[in-house]
Motif scaffolding. Structure first.
Motif, PDB file in Angstrom:
ATOM      1  N   PHE A 124       0.841  -1.185   0.000  1.00  0.00           N
ATOM      2  CA  PHE A 124       0.000   0.000   0.000  1.00  0.00           C
ATOM      3  C   PHE A 124       0.878   1.237   0.000  1.00  0.00           C
ATOM      4  O   PHE A 124       1.597   1.492   0.953  1.00  0.00           O
ATOM      5  N   ALA A 125       0.863   1.998  -1.092  1.00  0.00           N
ATOM      6  CA  ALA A 125       1.660   3.214  -1.197  1.00  0.00           C
ATOM      7  C   ALA A 125       0.780   4.413  -0.854  1.00  0.00           C
ATOM      8  O   ALA A 125      -0.347   4.519  -1.322  1.00  0.00           O
ATOM      9  N   VAL A 126       1.295   5.317  -0.017  1.00  0.00           N
ATOM     10  CA  VAL A 126       0.522   6.473   0.406  1.00  0.00           C
ATOM     11  C   VAL A 126       1.195   7.740  -0.097  1.00  0.00           C
ATOM     12  O   VAL A 126       2.352   7.738  -0.498  1.00  0.00           O
ATOM     13  N   SER A 127       0.457   8.844  -0.082  1.00  0.00           N
ATOM     14  CA  SER A 127       1.013  10.131  -0.496  1.00  0.00           C
ATOM     15  C   SER A 127       1.976  10.625   0.577  1.00  0.00           C
ATOM     16  O   SER A 127       2.145  10.010   1.622  1.00  0.00           O
ATOM     17  N   GLY A 128       2.585  11.765   0.336  1.00  0.00           N
ATOM     18  CA  GLY A 128       3.532  12.307   1.299  1.00  0.00           C
ATOM     19  C   GLY A 128       2.883  13.135   2.384  1.00  0.00           C
ATOM     20  O   GLY A 128       3.588  13.795   3.135  1.00  0.00           O
ATOM     21  N   GLN A 129       1.554  13.112   2.492  1.00  0.00           N
ATOM     22  CA  GLN A 129       0.858  13.952   3.447  1.00  0.00           C
ATOM     23  C   GLN A 129      -0.087  13.145   4.328  1.00  0.00           C
ATOM     24  O   GLN A 129      -0.759  12.228   3.866  1.00  0.00           O
ATOM     25  N   GLN A 130      -0.129  13.528   5.594  1.00  0.00           N
ATOM     26  CA  GLN A 130      -1.129  12.992   6.499  1.00  0.00           C
ATOM     27  C   GLN A 130      -2.379  13.872   6.437  1.00  0.00           C
ATOM     28  O   GLN A 130      -2.327  15.006   5.960  1.00  0.00           O
ATOM     29  N   PHE A 131      -3.491  13.344   6.932  1.00  0.00           N
ATOM     30  CA  PHE A 131      -4.708  14.129   6.999  1.00  0.00           C
ATOM     31  C   PHE A 131      -5.314  14.004   8.389  1.00  0.00           C
ATOM     32  O   PHE A 131      -5.030  13.060   9.135  1.00  0.00           O
ATOM     33  N   LYS A 132      -6.138  14.984   8.739  1.00  0.00           N
ATOM     34  CA  LYS A 132      -6.749  15.031  10.064  1.00  0.00           C
ATOM     35  C   LYS A 132      -8.219  14.653   9.978  1.00  0.00           C
ATOM     36  O   LYS A 132      -8.908  15.000   9.007  1.00  0.00           O
ATOM     37  N   VAL A 133      -8.693  13.967  11.018  1.00  0.00           N
ATOM     38  CA  VAL A 133     -10.088  13.531  11.069  1.00  0.00           C
ATOM     39  C   VAL A 133     -10.644  13.766  12.465  1.00  0.00           C
ATOM     40  O   VAL A 133      -9.979  13.444  13.460  1.00  0.00           O
ATOM     41  N   VAL A 185      -4.088  19.618   4.167  1.00  0.00           N
ATOM     42  CA  VAL A 185      -3.515  20.868   3.674  1.00  0.00           C
ATOM     43  C   VAL A 185      -2.618  20.546   2.488  1.00  0.00           C
ATOM     44  O   VAL A 185      -1.677  19.762   2.608  1.00  0.00           O
ATOM     45  N   VAL A 186      -2.913  21.165   1.344  1.00  0.00           N
ATOM     46  CA  VAL A 186      -2.181  20.903   0.112  1.00  0.00           C
ATOM     47  C   VAL A 186      -1.369  22.142  -0.261  1.00  0.00           C
ATOM     48  O   VAL A 186      -1.937  23.226  -0.444  1.00  0.00           O
ATOM     49  N   PRO A 187      -0.037  22.032  -0.361  1.00  0.00           N
ATOM     50  CA  PRO A 187       0.766  23.180  -0.809  1.00  0.00           C
ATOM     51  C   PRO A 187       0.573  23.408  -2.303  1.00  0.00           C
ATOM     52  O   PRO A 187       0.615  22.464  -3.097  1.00  0.00           O
ATOM     53  N   THR A 188       0.343  24.637  -2.693  1.00  0.00           N
ATOM     54  CA  THR A 188       0.150  24.993  -4.097  1.00  0.00           C
ATOM     55  C   THR A 188       0.941  26.268  -4.408  1.00  0.00           C
ATOM     56  O   THR A 188       1.410  26.950  -3.493  1.00  0.00           O
ATOM     57  N   PRO A 189       1.086  26.622  -5.684  1.00  0.00           N
ATOM     58  CA  PRO A 189       1.745  27.895  -6.021  1.00  0.00           C
ATOM     59  C   PRO A 189       1.030  29.112  -5.442  1.00  0.00           C
ATOM     60  O   PRO A 189       1.623  30.190  -5.333  1.00  0.00           O
ATOM     61  N   ALA A 241      -3.962  10.516  10.275  1.00  0.00           N
ATOM     62  CA  ALA A 241      -3.854   9.236   9.576  1.00  0.00           C
ATOM     63  C   ALA A 241      -3.144   9.407   8.247  1.00  0.00           C
ATOM     64  O   ALA A 241      -3.064  10.510   7.691  1.00  0.00           O
ATOM     65  N   TRP A 242      -2.635   8.285   7.746  1.00  0.00           N
ATOM     66  CA  TRP A 242      -1.992   8.250   6.435  1.00  0.00           C
ATOM     67  C   TRP A 242      -2.918   7.712   5.359  1.00  0.00           C
ATOM     68  O   TRP A 242      -2.762   8.036   4.190  1.00  0.00           O
ATOM     69  N   ALA A 243      -3.867   6.863   5.741  1.00  0.00           N
ATOM     70  CA  ALA A 243      -4.722   6.243   4.727  1.00  0.00           C
ATOM     71  C   ALA A 243      -5.995   5.711   5.376  1.00  0.00           C
ATOM     72  O   ALA A 243      -6.003   5.337   6.559  1.00  0.00           O
ATOM     73  N   THR A 244      -7.054   5.681   4.598  1.00  0.00           N
ATOM     74  CA  THR A 244      -8.310   5.038   4.981  1.00  0.00           C
ATOM     75  C   THR A 244      -8.825   4.288   3.766  1.00  0.00           C
ATOM     76  O   THR A 244      -8.777   4.802   2.645  1.00  0.00           O
ATOM     77  N   SER A 245      -9.302   3.072   3.988  1.00  0.00           N
ATOM     78  CA  SER A 245      -9.907   2.317   2.887  1.00  0.00           C
ATOM     79  C   SER A 245     -11.119   1.569   3.422  1.00  0.00           C
ATOM     80  O   SER A 245     -11.198   1.258   4.618  1.00  0.00           O
ATOM     81  N   ALA A 246     -12.072   1.303   2.532  1.00  0.00           N
ATOM     82  CA  ALA A 246     -13.289   0.598   2.939  1.00  0.00           C
ATOM     83  C   ALA A 246     -13.870  -0.126   1.744  1.00  0.00           C
ATOM     84  O   ALA A 246     -13.711   0.310   0.592  1.00  0.00           O
ATOM     85  N   GLY A 247     -14.557  -1.236   2.039  1.00  0.00           N
ATOM     86  CA  GLY A 247     -15.258  -1.953   0.980  1.00  0.00           C
ATOM     87  C   GLY A 247     -16.401  -1.104   0.436  1.00  0.00           C
ATOM     88  O   GLY A 247     -16.579  -0.988  -0.782  1.00  0.00           O
ATOM     89  N   THR A 248     -17.174  -0.509   1.336  1.00  0.00           N
ATOM     90  CA  THR A 248     -18.202   0.465   0.964  1.00  0.00           C
ATOM     91  C   THR A 248     -18.132   1.613   1.952  1.00  0.00           C
ATOM     92  O   THR A 248     -17.824   1.423   3.132  1.00  0.00           O
ATOM     93  N   PHE A 249     -18.430   2.832   1.457  1.00  0.00           N
ATOM     94  CA  PHE A 249     -18.359   4.025   2.295  1.00  0.00           C
ATOM     95  C   PHE A 249     -19.495   4.946   1.857  1.00  0.00           C
ATOM     96  O   PHE A 249     -19.423   5.573   0.795  1.00  0.00           O
ATOM     97  N   LYS A 250     -20.572   5.010   2.662  1.00  0.00           N
ATOM     98  CA  LYS A 250     -21.726   5.835   2.336  1.00  0.00           C
ATOM     99  C   LYS A 250     -21.641   7.143   3.124  1.00  0.00           C
ATOM    100  O   LYS A 250     -21.512   7.125   4.345  1.00  0.00           O
TER     101      LYS A 250
END
Length: 205
Positions: free
Chosen positions: A41-50, A95-99, A179-188
């Motif tokens: 499982f490869a993740v992006s370089g950013q964590q996210f908050k929940v 948070v995503v860094p952009t120009p 967290a670094w990643a979340t996955s689910a079979g179904t997510f409503k």
């Protein structure tokens, strides 16, 4: 191997329960470095908050594992998994860094009469604070012999025979997690709302 019910247990800080799982990642790192494990499982370089008001899940399992960033860096995580879960008051931000500077992407759902619903849910956590109540919890079982919730899949980066814990039910309230990643079979996601904000002030916490 089936585990026998031992009643309910309550902790004010879920982090206390996670300590053995997170500590076990040192052994995972050694095994990974020696080529004993393969990352799936490869993740992006950013964590996210929940944040979540209430997460009520059945079939709970937790174990240590490794995620791998896009640049190859290995990240120790505590994986929390549930057969089924309902989530009230979900907020997720990154948070995503952009120009144009930092942009916060914020998602909310489950704030009305209908909660978020997930099946076969996996969350790769680096930090979590919450109040938690577990029903029929088993602490210190082998990750290969968990039976109450989803365990590691073939190819996941974990140490066979290492520490895990499980419970018939887990109810977490006032959650703040990174967290670094979340996955689910179904997510409503009823009442889904996605918004963009300049800067970091709109993060979930």
């Amino acid at each position: 191997m089936e585990s026998q019910p031992r009643g309910g247990t309550r902790w004010k800080r879920f982090g206390l329960v996670m300590v053995p799982s997170v500590a076990a990642t040192a052994a995972i790192g050694i095994a990974f470095a020696q080529g004993a494990l393969a990352a799936s499982f490869a993740v992006s370089g950013q964590q996210f908050k929940v944040t979540t008001e209430v997460l009520d899940g059945t079939g709970f399992t937790q174990y240590g594992a490794l995620d791998v960033k896009h640049n190859g860096e290995r990240i120790p995580v505590a994986v929390s998994s549930f057969d089924k879960a309902t989530i009230t008051g979900l907020c997720q931000s990154v948070v995503v860094p952009t120009p144009l500077g930092n942009i916060t992407v914020k998602l909310t759902a489950g704030n009305g009469s209908k909660p978020v619903e997930a099946q076969n849910l996996f969350i790769d956590i680096s930090n979590l604070d919450a109040n938690a109540t577990f029903t029929n919890i088993d602490i210190g079982v082998s990750v290969d012999h968990t039976s109450k919730g989803p365990g590691p899949a073939d190819g996941d980066a974990y140490v066979p025979g290492s520490f895990a814990q499980q419970a018939d039910r887990a109810v977490l309230t006032n959650i703040e997690q990174t967290a670094w990643a979340t996955s689910a079979g179904t997510f409503k996601l009823p009442g889904l709302s996605l918004s963009l904000h300049r800067g970091k002030d709109a993060e979930c916490f």
